[in-house]
Design a protein around this motif. Structure first.
Motif, PDB file in Angstrom:
ATOM      1  N   ARG A 167      61.029  99.056   0.808  1.00 40.28           N
ATOM      2  CA  ARG A 167      59.881  98.275   1.477  1.00 40.28           C
ATOM      3  C   ARG A 167      58.851  99.308   1.878  1.00 40.28           C
ATOM      4  O   ARG A 167      57.636  99.042   1.914  1.00 40.28           O
ATOM      5  N   ASP A 212      65.431  92.166  -0.894  1.00 39.45           N
ATOM      6  CA  ASP A 212      65.281  90.881   0.083  1.00 39.45           C
ATOM      7  C   ASP A 212      66.482  90.177  -0.374  1.00 39.45           C
ATOM      8  O   ASP A 212      67.183  89.352   0.602  1.00 39.45           O
ATOM      9  N   THR A 227      52.323  88.388  10.522  1.00 38.91           N
ATOM     10  CA  THR A 227      51.577  88.205   9.112  1.00 38.91           C
ATOM     11  C   THR A 227      52.254  89.131   8.270  1.00 38.91           C
ATOM     12  O   THR A 227      53.053  90.106   8.710  1.00 38.91           O
ATOM     13  N   MET A 228      52.477  88.778   7.043  1.00 36.15           N
ATOM     14  CA  MET A 228      53.168  89.477   6.171  1.00 36.15           C
ATOM     15  C   MET A 228      52.152  90.529   5.341  1.00 36.15           C
ATOM     16  O   MET A 228      50.861  90.339   4.960  1.00 36.15           O
ATOM     17  N   ASN A 229      52.468  91.938   5.293  1.00 31.60           N
ATOM     18  CA  ASN A 229      51.769  92.738   4.743  1.00 31.60           C
ATOM     19  C   ASN A 229      51.304  92.209   3.326  1.00 31.60           C
ATOM     20  O   ASN A 229      52.116  92.035   2.379  1.00 31.60           O
ATOM     21  N   GLU A 230      50.228  92.576   2.799  1.00 28.38           N
ATOM     22  CA  GLU A 230      49.783  92.151   1.691  1.00 28.38           C
ATOM     23  C   GLU A 230      50.422  92.576   0.248  1.00 28.38           C
ATOM     24  O   GLU A 230      51.048  92.006  -0.659  1.00 28.38           O
ATOM     25  N   ARG A 271      56.573  90.336  -3.432  1.00 34.54           N
ATOM     26  CA  ARG A 271      57.554  89.282  -3.727  1.00 34.54           C
ATOM     27  C   ARG A 271      57.063  88.240  -4.621  1.00 34.54           C
ATOM     28  O   ARG A 271      57.991  87.225  -5.085  1.00 34.54           O
ATOM     29  N   GLN A 272      55.827  88.248  -5.188  1.00 29.61           N
ATOM     30  CA  GLN A 272      55.324  87.202  -6.191  1.00 29.61           C
ATOM     31  C   GLN A 272      55.785  87.796  -7.331  1.00 29.61           C
ATOM     32  O   GLN A 272      56.017  86.942  -8.140  1.00 29.61           O
ATOM     33  N   LYS A 331      53.659  91.145   0.116  1.00 27.61           N
ATOM     34  CA  LYS A 331      53.365  89.642  -0.424  1.00 27.61           C
ATOM     35  C   LYS A 331      53.302  89.648  -1.918  1.00 27.61           C
ATOM     36  O   LYS A 331      53.986  89.025  -2.701  1.00 27.61           O
ATOM     37  N   ARG A 332      52.708  90.527  -2.592  1.00 30.70           N
ATOM     38  CA  ARG A 332      52.271  90.803  -3.773  1.00 30.70           C
ATOM     39  C   ARG A 332      53.557  91.034  -4.684  1.00 30.70           C
ATOM     40  O   ARG A 332      54.173  90.631  -5.482  1.00 30.70           O
ATOM     41  N   ASP A 340      58.331  92.243   7.282  1.00 29.54           N
ATOM     42  CA  ASP A 340      56.926  91.523   7.224  1.00 29.54           C
ATOM     43  C   ASP A 340      56.344  92.938   6.550  1.00 29.54           C
ATOM     44  O   ASP A 340      54.891  92.718   6.406  1.00 29.54           O
TER      45      ASP A 340
END
Ligand SMILES: CCCCCCCCCC/C=C\CCCCCC(=O)SCCNC(=O)CCNC(=O)[C@H](O)C(C)(C)COP(=O)(O)OP(=O)(O)OC[C@H]1O[C@@H](n2cnc3c(N)ncnc32)[C@H](O)[C@@H]1OP(=O)(O)O
Ligand SMILES: Cc1cc2nc3c(=O)[nH]c(=O)nc-3n(C[C@H](O)[C@H](O)[C@H](O)COP(=O)(O)OP(=O)(O)OC[C@H]3O[C@@H](n4cnc5c(N)ncnc54)[C@H](O)[C@@H]3O)c2cc1C
Length: 647
Positions: A294, A593, A5-8, A14-15, A11-12, A610
């Protein structure tokens, strides 16, 4: 956290990135096809069960680590042969696999065959005649023999004209007699010399007809090709006449010596490795800044506002000021390394046709770029390690070992101070030519323009920063030149005057190199921006500006001394720096990334894609044999009796 699962936070991050990191990946690889090729190559090696790390080698003995490394180097070689059979193993593959990041990920404990590829083969290619290349190169490429490069001795590494090993020609038997007559003449440091290589290029003082002709390269067999036992004798070892690499200096069979077009052509391999080091230093730095960036997006600590939750440490401006200049430095060294590689290839082909004119400029640039890239990358990696707090100190973070690999670059292939003084030698001549109105080579042309004008007023642009850095470099070159000549006018001999001025000479060399790097970086980005998306172009421009502003702000003293900058201008530069850190912040994770470094190459629980740092850290420490049992036997053997005796 369930696996995969991706660390939240990530995730944010990367968005919010303003550009597609894949676009940056393709740019750095040279196109989508090249990216796919690289990814396939990495997969081909990293997915091989025989090459994946079952248990961290940290827990092996020194001897086991060596044996483990030899085993893996042989597997790597066989896989490279498979690529070759498919027509895929170009030089880039070798570079990637045998050295570089992929190589250092697969061969974490060093590559026993590294010197074979990095120096033994290139020396034969650069110093051997066509016949000698035909005799040795295919055997070497196919690993029928394993070589190393034996130049450094216990007593000499830098001053190669002082090497003591001798090669004396015996016309009666048409052989050379090699001898290391003293303890200090024993070859020391050559990679693979101890147990791996069965041949070496040995750099020795050539004697023929009673005359010493200086250092030359010789091929010497070290071990029996079948038994690997050391060849008999290590004094007065005889080798055939055609084992002296004779592309440059030659000894005819009667013993007469034919001079090389330049005695410095013997030093050619060292230029090659220095050129390679610039790019390698950059790549190790980008691995470290990927890990730290990261981690800094995942790590929450302290408060910015008491009323708010603990922030990501990447939101501390001081953390941004630690990491983002390292991001920018990667690109600066990457583009400078690419420029130097092009120059190296051009000059090397000119040398083939006897054209030596550009060798001094190549040597001067290779020296200062190797020195500055190794030093700045080492410092940048250490900054990344420190920015990760306690977890950065753990060997499993990969940051300490990466630092160790790069700080070695400061020493090998020419110790940094010594190389910066080599460049300074070139700059002193350049300044004298400038004073005498003589033509200047491209990399020192700026000396003329700086002499004619005292610099324009501040404006918020990289060209103004480049001009300021060139002004600083020219000022330091002029100062060193003047101080040295003042000493000579006062009766100090030229060698002592050089030595007494050497602090300023090194500083002038560093300033020249920094000005070269900023200008090369800027010119590279200017060429790239029109061919990428507006968002990526903006991000690359911001990084280039950050490198320039931060580098200049680290030289405020020189800026005030050698330009008409005002304190108001300095305030503007500081504001510009802070604006750039804020602008880069939303893209920081997207940029790393974009480096597209495989997790197996990152090899760090702090830097995995992740972002599951804590789960990975815990899994890592569980691998330690020390944690296999709840009570270690040392308790019963030593501690308990001690405690008992106290009762
Ligand atoms: C294909 C597969 C690839 C796989 C890739 C893998 C990636 C891995 C990347 C690499 C990693 C690791 C391996 C490397 C391990 C390290 C190996 C070594 O360390 S090998 C040993 C290296 N040793 C040195 O570098 C020694 C340093 N010392 C010197 O270079 C010289 O002694 C000196 C230059 C400092 C002084 O030499 P000297 O002869 O005294 O020269 P002068 O100072 O008097 O200058 C005279 C004149 O010569 C010019 N000069 C000097 N050097 C060079 C040169 N190399 N090329 C051209 N010209 C040179 C100098 O400029 C002077 O010119 P003037 O016109 O007289 O000014
Ligand atoms: C990891 C590693 C791998 C290596 N691999 C190889 C290899 O495969 N083959 C090989 O031949 N060698 C190899 N070397 C040796 C390496 O090339 C030498 O260590 C390097 O050239 C430095 O020389 P030195 O050790 O004599 O240092 P020294 O020159 O003794 O340096 C000590 C100090 O003296 C100063 N100094 C020396 N000369 C001057 C000067 N003229 N002016 C001012 N200051 C000076 C230096 O700046 C430094 O501060 C390796 C070294 C390392 C660390």
């Amino acid at each position: 956290m369930p696996a995969n699962t991706m660390n939240e936070d990530l995730k944010r991050e990367r968005q919010r990135c303003s550009f597609d990191p894949k676009e940056l990946t393709y740019l750095l690889d040279g196109g989508e096809e090249k990216t796919e090729e690289r990814r396939q190559r990495e997969k081909f090696f990293l997915d091989d069960p025989e090459l994946s790390e079952t248990a961290p080698s940290d827990y092996l003995s020194h001897k086991e680590k060596y044996e483990h490394a030899v085993k893996k180097a042989c597997i790597v070689f066989k896989k490279v042969q498979q690529l070759q059979a498919q027509g895929k193993a170009g030089m880039q593959n070798f570079r990637e696999v045998l050295g570089g990041q992929l190589g250092s990920a697969i061969l974490r404990d060093g590559n026993p065959l590294g010197l074979h590829y990095v120096m033994f083969i290139p020396t034969i290619m650069g110093q051997g005649t066509i016949e000698q290349q035909a005799e040795w190169i295919s055997k070497a490429w196919n690993l029928e023999i394993i070589g190393t490069y034996a130049q450094t001795e216990l007593g000499h590494g830098t001053f190669i004209r002082g090497l003591e090993t001798t090669a004396t020609y015996d016309p009666a038997t048409e052989e050379f007699v090699l001898n290391s007559p003293t303890l200090t003449s024993y070859k020391w440091w050559p990679g693979g010399l101890g147990h791996t290589a069965n041949y070496a290029v040995v750099v020795a003082q050539l004697y023929s007809q009673g005359i010493c002709h200086g250092i030359h390269p010789f091929i010497v067999q070290l071990r029996d090709e079948e038994t690997h036992l050391p060849m008999p004798g290590f004094e007065n070892v005889r080798i055939p006449w055609n084992y002296m690499l004779m592309k440059n200096g030659k000894v005819l069979k009667d013993g007469s010596y034919v001079k090389s077009p330049s005695s410095k052509l013997t030093y050619g391999t060292m230029i090659f490795v220095r050129v390679v080091i610039v790019q390698d230093a950059a790549n190790y730095l980008r691995k470290a800044v990927t890990i730290a960036t990261r981690y800094s997006a995942v790590r929450h600590q302290s408060h910015i506002k008491e009323s708010a939750p603990e922030p990501q440490i990447l939101d501390f401006v001081t953390q941004q000021h630690k990491l983002f200049p390292q991001l920018a430095t990667y690109f600066a060294l990457h583009y400078s390394g690419a420029w130097l590689w092009d120059m190296y290839n051009n000059v090397t082909s000119e040398l083939e046709s006897g054209e030596l004119d550009r060798l001094p400029e190549l040597h001067a640039l290779a020296c200062c770029l190797k020195a500055v890239s190794a030093a700045d990358a080492a410092q940048g990696i250490e900054t990344c390690r420190l920015a990760c707090g306690g977890h950065g100190y753990m060997s499993c973070s990969s940051l300490p070992i990466t630092y160790g690999l790069v700080t070695a670059m400061v020493t090998y292939e020419g110790e940094n101070t010594v190389l910066l003084l080599q460049t300074a030698r070139y700059l002193m001549k350049a300044w004298q030519n400038c004073l005498d109105g003589q033509p200047l080579t491209p990399s020192v042309q700026y000396l003329n323009s700086v002499r004619r004008s005292f610099g324009g007023v501040y404006h918020k642009s990289v060209p103004w920063i480049i001009a300021s850095m060139q002004r600083i470099a020219a000022g330091k070159i002029e100062t060193a030149h003047r101080h040295m000549n003042d000493k000579i006018k006062r009766g100090v001999n030229s060698e002592d005057a050089w030595n007494e001025t050497s602090i300023e000479l090194v500083a002038a060399s560093e300033a020249h190199c920094k000005a070269f790097i900023v200008e090369t970086y800027y010119n590279s980005v200017q060429q790239i921006v029109p061919s990428v998306s507006q968002q990526l172009g903006k991000a690359l421009t911001e990084l280039c500006e950050l490198y320039a502003v931060n580098t200049l702000l680290k030289n405020i003293g020189d800026l005030l001394r050698y330009s008409n900058v005002t304190t108001g201008d300095l305030e503007n530069l500081q504001r510009w720096l802070e604006e750039l850190l804020a602008a880069i912040r939303p893209n920081a994770v997207g940029i790393v990334d974009g480096f597209d470094i495989n997790d197996a190459i990152i090899a760090s629980p702090l830097g995995a894609y992740d972002g599951n740092v804590y789960e990975r850290l815990f899994a890592e420490v569980s691998k330690s044999p020390l944690n296999a049992k709840p009570v270690n036997e040392s308790f019963h053997k030593y501690l308990k009796p001690l405690l008992k005796s106290k009762m």
